[in-house]
Design an enzyme around this catalytic site. Sequence first.
Site, mmCIF file in Angstrom:
data_model
loop_
_atom_site.group_PDB
_atom_site.id
_atom_site.type_symbol
_atom_site.label_atom_id
_atom_site.label_comp_id
_atom_site.label_asym_id
_atom_site.label_seq_id
_atom_site.Cartn_x
_atom_site.Cartn_y
_atom_site.Cartn_z
ATOM 1 N N LYS A 298 0.809 -1.225 0.000
ATOM 2 C CA LYS A 298 0.000 0.000 0.000
ATOM 3 C C LYS A 298 0.842 1.274 0.000
ATOM 4 C CE LYS A 298 -4.129 -1.984 2.119
ATOM 5 N NZ LYS A 298 -5.176 -1.823 3.136
ATOM 6 N N ASP B 288 -9.815 2.908 2.232
ATOM 7 C CA ASP B 288 -9.819 2.236 3.528
ATOM 8 C C ASP B 288 -10.343 3.140 4.628
ATOM 9 O OD1 ASP B 288 -8.870 -0.276 2.799
ATOM 10 O OD2 ASP B 288 -6.769 0.278 3.052
#
Length: 282
Positions: free
Chosen positions: A66, A102
């Site tokens: 990420k 997220d």
Amino acid sequence: MSATYGILGWPVEHSRSPALHGAAFRARGLDAQYVCFPVHPDDVADAVRGLKALGVRGANVTVPHKEAVIPWLDTVTPEARAIGAVNTIVREVDKLVGHNTDAPGLARSLDDAGVELSGARVLVLGAGGAARASVVGLARRGASRVVIAARRLEQAQQLVQDLTATCAPCVLSAADMSRESLTRELRETTLLVQSTSATLASSPDAAGFAASLAIELLPTQATVVDLVYRPRETTVLARARERGLRTVDGLGMLLHQGALSFELWTHLPAPLEIMRATLELP
């Protein structure tokens, strides 16, 4: 020709995202496929270039990539830049744009569970990409205080340094994950977020990790969330449930971050209930 989407991770074969997005594409009548892209950490740059070269329309990014994908994207949204992690890549003509779904995904999953975020006193375990998104998402939803705890104190301190300006007026501080350090923090916590990989089904010390947390010190009104979704009830959630605390598993965040990714890729509303039902399947 079918549009191709996928997920980059290492390992990635366990991901529920292909089933989640496959169901969403079918529900919206889209000619699209979603595949797993296992990418070794040494090959992240080549993988991102490959997405562009092969005409992949969009991708999700999971651990441990990420943060690593950011330098190789054409641009990154201010939100993802502030978090320091990308979980969604969107192809816009000839450019790959990094987003982070997220942070709002976690907040929406907690809304579903009826968790009050305004004024919450949060303890986040871990300092990776999921932790970063958790801190930003919860701070922006009104958490009054967030403590980041990592095995290495300097990692937690770095995250506080990186995010303090982004999360103001929420107060951020750092701690290590020793029992002594966490004892005081747990007594003051209304929302515990487990964001490490320590409770994954494949982790050899999942039980030991859960046992090391003094969950009995949490206030009776506290909520415990584990962002891991395999197993659905992790060792940490099992301990919290035994204590009678409200628990939230990782499928909610997976659902909502996935729905937001779908909408970024397709510009269509996500079929949320179909996606939810897909995740509920064994």
